[in-house]
Write an enzyme that holds these catalytic residues in place. Structure first.
Site, mmCIF file in Angstrom:
data_model
loop_
_atom_site.group_PDB
_atom_site.id
_atom_site.type_symbol
_atom_site.label_atom_id
_atom_site.label_comp_id
_atom_site.label_asym_id
_atom_site.label_seq_id
_atom_site.Cartn_x
_atom_site.Cartn_y
_atom_site.Cartn_z
ATOM 1 N N GLN A 1 48.483 61.846 58.383
ATOM 2 C CA GLN A 1 50.216 61.761 59.513
ATOM 3 C C GLN A 1 50.173 63.097 59.529
ATOM 4 O O GLN A 1 51.024 63.355 60.206
ATOM 5 C CB GLN A 1 51.084 60.985 58.617
ATOM 6 N N GLU B 1 14.912 103.673 52.063
ATOM 7 C CA GLU B 1 16.293 102.651 51.144
ATOM 8 C C GLU B 1 16.712 103.202 49.861
ATOM 9 O O GLU B 1 18.023 103.049 49.995
ATOM 10 C CB GLU B 1 16.199 101.365 51.896
ATOM 11 N N HIS C 1 13.135 87.111 60.735
ATOM 12 C CA HIS C 1 13.315 86.412 60.450
ATOM 13 C C HIS C 1 12.922 84.894 60.541
ATOM 14 O O HIS C 1 13.427 84.078 61.265
ATOM 15 C CB HIS C 1 14.530 86.617 59.903
ATOM 16 N N LEU D 1 35.672 70.122 55.126
ATOM 17 C CA LEU D 1 35.798 68.692 55.040
ATOM 18 C C LEU D 1 34.371 68.056 56.253
ATOM 19 O O LEU D 1 34.514 67.920 56.596
ATOM 20 C CB LEU D 1 36.824 68.235 56.673
ATOM 21 N N GLU E 1 12.294 82.076 59.497
ATOM 22 C CA GLU E 1 13.761 80.789 59.160
ATOM 23 C C GLU E 1 15.033 80.851 60.236
ATOM 24 O O GLU E 1 15.410 79.236 60.076
ATOM 25 C CB GLU E 1 14.397 81.732 57.829
ATOM 26 N N ARG F 1 16.884 97.398 59.036
ATOM 27 C CA ARG F 1 17.284 98.969 59.165
ATOM 28 C C ARG F 1 15.822 99.786 59.155
ATOM 29 O O ARG F 1 15.426 100.225 60.085
ATOM 30 C CB ARG F 1 18.373 99.926 58.883
ATOM 31 N N CYS G 1 11.058 90.332 55.310
ATOM 32 C CA CYS G 1 11.934 91.282 55.818
ATOM 33 C C CYS G 1 11.996 92.002 54.482
ATOM 34 O O CYS G 1 11.088 92.840 54.436
ATOM 35 C CB CYS G 1 13.203 90.864 56.293
ATOM 36 N N SER H 1 40.014 72.814 53.920
ATOM 37 C CA SER H 1 38.662 72.917 54.635
ATOM 38 C C SER H 1 37.578 72.217 53.895
ATOM 39 O O SER H 1 37.504 71.490 52.883
ATOM 40 C CB SER H 1 39.061 74.830 53.969
ATOM 41 N N ASP I 1 30.899 60.027 53.290
ATOM 42 C CA ASP I 1 30.551 60.838 52.351
ATOM 43 C C ASP I 1 28.182 59.822 52.414
ATOM 44 O O ASP I 1 28.706 58.407 52.520
ATOM 45 C CB ASP I 1 30.691 60.292 50.706
ATOM 46 N N VAL I 2 27.803 60.599 52.680
ATOM 47 C CA VAL I 2 26.139 60.462 52.489
ATOM 48 C C VAL I 2 25.359 61.350 51.743
ATOM 49 O O VAL I 2 25.417 62.371 51.047
ATOM 50 C CB VAL I 2 25.665 60.820 54.249
HETATM 51 N N1 GLN Z 1 16.895 96.267 53.671
HETATM 52 C C1 GLN Z 1 15.985 96.056 54.414
HETATM 53 C C2 GLN Z 1 16.195 96.935 55.607
HETATM 54 O O1 GLN Z 1 17.348 96.784 56.095
HETATM 55 C C3 GLN Z 1 15.133 94.782 55.251
HETATM 56 C C4 GLN Z 1 16.740 93.823 55.568
HETATM 57 C C5 GLN Z 1 16.127 92.379 55.541
HETATM 58 O O2 GLN Z 1 15.518 91.704 54.321
HETATM 59 N N2 GLN Z 1 16.995 91.537 56.643
HETATM 60 O O3 GLN Z 1 14.771 97.265 57.265
#
Ligand code: GLN
Length: 535
Positions: free
Chosen positions: A193, A407, A509, A15, A511, A464, A383, A13, A241-242
């Protein structure tokens, strides 16, 4: 009709099967075809949503709210297409739907079996990927290595498709390893092979082989592999490989992998447009300067846990011809009473707190955020990084010393971050977060507006807990700006602190939407501010 390319892996794995699959997709897209990607993961979890990030890495979220393997992030970044719920299929998802159908009586009394019921379900998911995306070509990566028990049903489904649809609709790429043996100083073909033998033993005949090796395999060795494995010589591609992974699609292009596939599919060979990609490679190979960012997290022993954040920082760096160095800081280390924050942050010019779950390390993250706010160091919170920025502000600016999130402490005097009403009675952990795209309206004359240059955005979520609107007034009176709101549910999406070089955080998010050729505005702003903070 949609055509299908399957990418399998043999020998070991790791690769770079995912990069091979994405590179093929990128080249076919560059040739003018609509592509879509899919990954099969043989594990029994329905999705990776409940898996530990330290073991499995980041959970990537698609726009339609599917929690997926982090490879999907690589796919989206390579092919610049939004993937969806049919992009990541696990054994768990397949079994779950087979068992649900059985319970509903949909199999009309039949004995439910691996073949045909499970394999049919897999084939349906493959077809569904084509239908839901309306793609000309779907590229599917099969997780795991040929020979694993777990992936047998997936391979059997592919065998059936190759048999039923034939070479004009199905193309199979098998990636293997060609190891270099020190001492005898040779590349060895035997593992390849054997691996192809395993694959043909399952009834699957590869149309192309991708050989991972430290350097290009000599023609004589390729000829041997071609003869032993019954794969045409020109369909044996080197994957050397690069240093810069963006060069891989170009390496494949030079070996005509896209032409070989299109020829077999009897599709037109339109001219490939790879200009943008070529420019990206030039940029990445010629970065002029460096900037260092602190990433304060709790899963830092596995950088893959933050892979999309890391990539997004790099993308934003490319825009300014900067290499972004990331200093990974374990939040728990910041909690020690004698910690010297100035020393820890002395070699960075920006601080980022990414997403996370649970209470471990949160006080350390709050310390880092306070440090950024008080010392005017550019800050980007994502987040959990937004929730903690709000808590820090409430505690230290609004003097709500016991402000926290439910939380971390279910009953607290000042639940600045609290469960959404519709989350309170949810018992199942899997797939029940607020997931995927939600709209956000941005107020004019804010940093957020300045960065996005629009007042309506769509961003992906995975959380959440929420900003508690009961505290809106006190936070605003003390100078926090709530610059982005989801109007449909009146939820805070972006906060910022204007008396600062750059201090912004989002509940979503960003990203997941950054691309190497199209960096995300929040990351661009953050990197720009961090570069300026150097000067
Ligand atoms: N733990 C937080 C929530 O559930 C933030 C979640 C996160 O950062 N993706 O709201």
């Amino acid at each position: 009709m949609t055509k299908y390319v399957f990418v399998t892996g043999g020998v070991v794995s790791g690769l770079g099967k995912g990069i091979t699959a994405s590179s093929i997709a990128l080249l076919l897209k560059a040739r003018g075809y609509k592509v879509f990607m899919q990954k099969f993961d043989p594990y029994i979890n329905v999705d990776p949503g409940t898996m530990n990030p330290i073991q499995h890495g980041e959970v990537f979220v698609t726009y339609d709210g599917c929690e997926t393997d982090l490879d999907l992030g690589h796919y989206e970044r390579f092919i610049d297409e939004e993937l969806n719920y049919s992009s990541n299929i696990t054994s768990g998802k397949i079994y779950k739907s087979v068992i649900e159908k059985e319970r509903k009586g949909e199999y009309l009394g039949a004995t439910v079996q691996m073949i045909p019921h499970v394999t049919n379900e897999i084939k349906n998911k493959i077809i569904e990927a084509g239908v839901s995306s309306n793609a000309d070509i779907v590229i599917t990566e099969i997780g795991g290595t040929v020979g694993d028990i777990e992936s047998l049903t997936f391979l059997e489904a592919i065998r059936q498709m190759q048999h039923e649809l034939g070479n004009e609709e199905i193309f199979i790429v098998h990636t293997t390893l060609v190891p270099f043996i020190y001492g005898s100083e040779e590349l060895k073909s035997k593992p390849t092979q054997n691996s192809v033998k395993d694959l043909t033993g399952l009834g699957i005949y590869p149309n192309a082989l991708v050989l991972r090796a430290p350097f290009a395999t000599p023609a004589s060795l390729k000829l041997k592999i071609s003869t032993f494995c019954s794969v045409p010589l020109e369909n044996i591609i080197d994957s050397i490989d690069v240093k810069n992974i963006y060069e891989i699609p170009i390496n494949y292009y030079n070996q005509k992998i896209d032409e070989i596939i299109l020829k077999q599919f009897k599709l037109d060979l339109k001219k490939a447009d790879l200009k943008e990609w070529q420019n990206l490679i030039n940029t990445v190979n010629n970065l002029k300067d460096e900037v260092s960012i602190a990433l304060v997290g709790k899963y830092i022993e596995l950088h893959d846990a933050y892979i999309s954040v890391i990539e997004s920082l790099k993308h934003a760096g490319y825009k300014f011809n900067y290499k972004v160095n990331i200093k990974f800081i374990d939040a728990e280390n910041l909690e020690k009473p004698d910690v010297n924050l100035k020393e820890i942050f002395k070699d960075v010019t920006g601080i980022l707190v990414p997403g996370g779950f649970g209470s471990r390390g949160i006080e350390g993250k709050i310390k880092a955020i306070e440090y950024a706010r008080v010392n005017d160091v550019p800050y980007l919170g994502i987040c959990l990084g937004m929730q903690l920025a709000v808590i820090e502000f409430a505690r230290h600016v609004c003097h709500l010393e016991d402000a926290t999130s439910t939380e971390f402490k279910e009953t607290c005097a000042n639940p600045i971050i609290d469960l959404m009403a519709d989350q309170k009675y949810i018992l199942n952990m899997g797939g029940t977060l607020r997931l995927g795209n939600y709209e956000c309206t941005i107020s004019k004359n804010t940093l957020a507006y300045n960065l996005y240059k629009t007042d309506k955005i769509l961003e992906r979520h995975r959380h959440r807990y929420e900003f508690n609107n009961n505290y809106k007034k006190i936070l605003e009176e003390n100078g926090l700006v709530l610059s982005g709101i989801n109007e449909a549910s009146n939820l805070v999406e972006i906060i910022e602190y204007p008396h600062h070089k750059f201090f912004i955080a989002s509940q979503f998010h960003p990203e997941f939407k950054s691309r190497p050729t199209r960096p995300h505005p929040l990351f661009v702003g953050f990197i720009k501010a961090s570069i300026n903070n150097k000067k």
